[in-house]
Design an enzyme around this catalytic site. Structure first.
Site, PDB file in Angstrom:
ATOM      1  N   VAL A 176       0.845  -1.182   0.000  1.00 37.17           N
ATOM      2  CA  VAL A 176       0.000   0.000   0.000  1.00 37.17           C
ATOM      3  C   VAL A 176       0.884   1.237   0.000  1.00 37.17           C
ATOM      4  O   VAL A 176       1.818   1.335   0.780  1.00 37.17           O
ATOM      5  CB  VAL A 176      -0.910   0.016   1.238  1.00 37.17           C
ATOM      6  CG1 VAL A 176      -1.816   1.220   1.210  1.00 37.17           C
ATOM      7  CG2 VAL A 176      -1.735  -1.250   1.295  1.00 37.17           C
ATOM      8  N   CYS A 177       0.578   2.155  -0.885  1.00 35.17           N
ATOM      9  CA  CYS A 177       1.344   3.406  -0.957  1.00 35.17           C
ATOM     10  C   CYS A 177       0.467   4.520  -0.419  1.00 35.17           C
ATOM     11  O   CYS A 177      -0.382   5.046  -1.119  1.00 35.17           O
ATOM     12  CB  CYS A 177       1.750   3.685  -2.395  1.00 35.17           C
ATOM     13  SG  CYS A 177       2.672   5.201  -2.577  1.00 35.17           S
ATOM     14  N   ILE A 178       0.655   4.838   0.833  1.00 34.16           N
ATOM     15  CA  ILE A 178      -0.143   5.902   1.443  1.00 34.16           C
ATOM     16  C   ILE A 178       0.795   6.727   2.305  1.00 34.16           C
ATOM     17  O   ILE A 178       1.714   6.189   2.930  1.00 34.16           O
ATOM     18  CB  ILE A 178      -1.329   5.300   2.239  1.00 34.16           C
ATOM     19  CG1 ILE A 178      -2.219   6.394   2.791  1.00 34.16           C
ATOM     20  CG2 ILE A 178      -0.859   4.383   3.334  1.00 34.16           C
ATOM     21  CD1 ILE A 178      -3.514   5.858   3.357  1.00 34.16           C
TER      22      ILE A 178
END
Lengths: 168, 684
Positions: free
Chosen positions: A88-90
């Protein structure tokens, strides 16, 4: 006295078990090792991910909460902000200093104030509103921007897949 | 999983055993006797390959046995790290072979295999001890295992270092040099692990977290890192002298250097953080802890003592804060950069503030002197008014930021040590104090307000009063000018209905807002400060009002800019025939405006400096010019002013216009940059 990271993770686990937020389930994979968690996230309502249940793995560093954990969906995922391998790229999962996309302001980075619950809630809202400015999955971002019906069809297929249903 | 593993290994074991049996049986069958059999096997290369394979298998099985004995089941992460590091170790060993290919022998191979196994046990022991901190339950078996393993490893390391030393002394430099060095490095690893283990055990003995543990760990790491770096550097130097550049040692050398640098850096950061914590931030009292929900947001545990309050009023454990400050010097909650908070609330910083004020004031005569205003006599007068103007901002703004600061601490570098300062105290305040005393004190009225705004705070009459007074002091400016704007409006209505005041006051204030004066907390207790900040509805409303007023001020600045650009467009047309100007100018001009463009300029020029005087000191300003201008406003009849001003400035007009135009252009661009609102973007 056990380490600070362990105590904090135990406290968070307790908190999540006592007051579970809606649509989120999380806990250690086994109670011997509190540094690997499994989480189940239900897709936000009235979005194309509605109804899906997405399993994810959270891996905490030894110096948690000073460093952020890593999150990875363990199911197939098709979303602008999820790498094809499920990571996840957050922004709140990025420690200040490393900015893989160059779009994130300092204020939305990791800080010890964040928690597992906040991360998961952010991911839920990320599912509802993808951020296509800094896509992790370019294909998904492109489709989301240019061909939303197709994106939604694909998301619905994904949802049915996670539920063990045959594709529509 | 386990069964598969067993299946695979049993194939290996059985296969190897069968091959060995075949080789030995065949040899024995051929030679019939023990000694010839041994000679035959050692001479035959295929037989030796099988024997090597068998030996390797024995070693692996032995290793697994020891692993089972000392570690039990390996965790996935441990196994991953082990495999990863083993690959590097094998690669580096192969590189080392290239240097010592002359010494290659079964003994050499056996020693390297042993080294590799000991290394992997060192790594595993290190990981295990690190894991202590993360494991919820530590059994006595764990302690026995770790202790026995560590002591065995240490003994073996020392023994092998000794062997290598003796060998090198007696036989000269050989491959033993590498072994000795490798085991010396392993010794440092064991020592580091032992130290960590001791720290963890001490920490576990206590029920409360051991705050200084991190410091001890850091310092141990620095010392061990230093040893390692020295060892590597010495080794590389010796190798370069005796053999050649040891390629296999370069990567570990680099890693050791990097780890050492990081350890030193950590220690420095840690020291700085500790220093900050001890000197800058106040301890939190029990009452304050009781007043909040007293949970440290970093570790999610209750704070019973040993808590510190940051300049932004957020409270954390000392130990949690320290470990966070080693990484970042910001507040975890609001990200206030704690290092930017001035360490000393009085003295130097206040002096700098005063300097800024001076620079700020000096700009005003500069504006007036560079042809901003035309006509000799008029210019003098204008300058005087300018000075009043310069004084006035402090009346209005000066009273404002002092009250504003406690709130601002949330976002920027305000410190709780700071406190509203009376105009009679401190360096920065002295500057303020001088200004309103100027003879033509335009800001007299505002100064009074300022006094009202400041004094109650100092008198500790409670926070609400000063807040409200501050707003009373700062709220008026925009509205006070409205009458001027309206009377002006029928004369020249630019900007439309949403912007009623055409010539807002203090044209330069939004550009260079006076820096908020520093405050002193010596007179106030923590409670007073807390009360001053205030959480009641009243206070919050007051803050909202304050922000709204700030917005109004900003809006007025924008309107002003539009005015200036309107003038500019007139100036551009000033050289063209006057009849065109009234028709071709895009901004609508009032019906009352019937004069030439030059007349418009002159009247507007008169207006802009006069405006502030109307607000605060309409009676006291007795300049004839001003009266003339104001009557002109009221009646909307231009002729008198027009003739007087335009005649006085007829000759130098074009040159000064040019100057002013340039200045306005620059002004517009800077305001564009600062405001970034885009509202005045189209004006150029």
């Amino acid at each position: 006295m056990a380490g600070a990271a362990l105590r904090r993770l135990m406290a968070e686990y307790k908190q999540l078990t006592l007051n579970p937020p809606e649509g989120i389930l999380a806990g250690p994979v086994d109670e011997e090792n509190f540094f690997e968690w499994e989480a189940l996230i239900s897709g936000p309502e009235s979005t194309c991910f509605d109804g899906g249940v997405f399993p994810a793995k959270l891996v905490f560093p030894p110096d948690y909460p000073l460093s952020p954990p890593k999150m990875k969906f363990s199911c197939d995922m098709f979303h602008p902000n999820v790498y094809p391998d499920g990571r996840v790229c957050i922004s709140i999962l990025h420690a200040p200093g490393d900015d893989p996309t160059g779009y994130e302001s300092r204020s939305e980075r990791w800080s010890p104030v964040q928690s597992v619950e906040k991360i998961l809630l952010s991911v839920v809202s990320l599912l509802a509103e993808p951020n296509d400015e800094s896509p992790a999955c370019v294909d998904a971002a492109k489709m989301w921007r240019e061909n939303k019906p197709e994106f939604e069809r694909r998301a619905v297929r994904l949802v049915r897949y996670t539920l063990g249903l045959p594709p529509p | 999983m386990l069964r598969m593993w067993w299946a695979r290994w049993s194939i290996w074991i059985v296969g190897c055993a069968l091959a060995t049996a075949v080789v030995i049986g065949n040899a024995f069958y051929q030679k019939k006797q023990f000694y010839p059999t041994v000679v035959y096997i050692t001479k035959s290369k295929p037989s030796m390959v099988v024997m090597y394979g068998q030996a390797l298998l024995f070693v692996v099985i032995l290793g697994k046995l020891f692993r089972k004995l000392f570690f039990g089941q390996l965790r996935a992460a441990e196994f991953e790290h082990l495999v990863e590091r083993s690959w590097y170790a094998v690669t580096e060993t192969c590189l080392a072979f290239t240097v010592f290919r002359d010494d290659f022998s079964p003994k050499f191979l056996a020693l390297f295999t042993l080294l590799l196994f000991l290394k992997s046990f060192h790594w595993l022991a290190e990981e295990r001890v690190d894991y202590m901190e993360r494991s919820p339950v530590i059994t006595w078996v764990f302690h026995v295992r770790v202790l026995s393993l560590l002591s065995i490893l240490l003994l073996m390391d020392v023994y092998f270092v000794n062997v290598a030393y003796q060998s090198t002394i007696t036989k000269g430099a050989s491959v033993q040099l590498v072994f000795g060095f490798e085991y010396a490095i392993l010794t440092t690893i064991v020592l580091n692990t032992v130290a960590k283990y001791v720290f963890h055990v001490i920490d576990m003995q206590n029920d409360t977290p051991w705050e200084n543990k991190a410091v001890f760990v850091l310092h141990t790491e620095v010392i061990i890192g230093l040893f390692k770096v020295i060892l590597y550097v010495v080794f590389v130097m010796i190798m370069v002298r005796v053999y050649t550049l040891p390629l296999f040692a370069l990567r570990p050398t680099y890693l050791a250097l990097r780890a050492f640098k990081k350890a030193v850096n950590d220690v420095i950061m840690s020291r700085r953080a500790i220093n900050n914590m001890n000197n800058l931030y106040p301890d939190v009292t029990q009452e304050e802890l009781a007043a909040t929900d007293n949970v440290c947001i970093i570790c999610r545990e209750e704070m019973t003592g040993g808590a510190k309050k940051l300049p932004c009023n957020h409270i954390f454990h000392v130990s949690c804060l320290r470990s966070w400050f080693q990484r970042q010097q910001t507040c975890p909650t609001c990200r206030l950069n704690v290092l930017r908070v001035p360490a000393q609330p009085t003295g130097g910083a206040a002096g700098i503030q005063g300097g800024n004020f001076n620079a700020f004031i000096n700009q005003f005569p500069a504006f007036g002197g560079q042809g901003m205003f035309r006509g000799g006599q008029q210019q003098q007068q204008q300058q005087q008014q300018q000075q009043q103007q310069a004084a006035q901002p402090f009346g209005i703004w000066g009273g404002f930021p002092q009250q504003w600061i406690p709130q601002q601490q949330q976002q920027q570098a305000g410190a709780p040590q700071q406190q509203p300062m009376p105009p009679t105290r401190g360096g920065g305040a002295g500057e303020q104090n001088d200004l309103p005393q100027q003879p033509a004190a335009g800001g007299g009225d505002a100064q009074q307000r300022q006094q009202q705004g400041v004094d109650p705070t100092l008198g500790a009459r409670g926070p609400q009063i000063p807040w409200n007074n501050a707003f009373a002091a700062m709220a008026p400016p925009p509205f006070a000018f409205r009458p001027t704007g309206e009377s002006f409006g029928d004369f020249m209505t630019a900007g439309g209905p949403s912007t009623p005041f055409t010539f807002p006051p203090m044209p330069y204030i939004p550009l260079v807002p006076p820096p908020p004066p520093l405050l002193q907390t010596t007179g106030l207790s923590d409670d007073d400060l807390a009360r001053m900040e205030g959480v009641t509805r009243e206070n919050i409303e007051a803050r909202l009002r304050c922000l709204r007023n700030v917005q109004i001020l900003l809006d007025s600045a924008v309107v002003q800019m539009q005015q200036y650009s309107a003038i500019m467009s007139h100036l551009n047309l000033a050289t063209s025939p006057p009849t065109q100007s009234s028709t071709s100018v895009p901004s609508p001009e009032g019906p009352g405006f019937s004069g030439t463009s030059s007349a418009f300029q002159s009247s507007s020029q008169t207006k802009s400096p006069a405006a502030p005087v109307v607000v605060s000191q309409a009676e006291s300003s007795s300049s004839e010019k001003f009266k003339e201008a104001s009557t002109t406003d009221a009646t909307s009849s231009l002729p008198t002013t027009e003739t007087s001003t335009s005649s006085s400035s007829s000759v130098p007009l074009s040159e000064q216009d040019e100057l002013r135009k340039r200045r306005l252009q620059r002004f517009t661009t800077t305001t564009n940059q600062t405001q970034a609102s885009g509202q005045i973007g189209g004006d150029e």
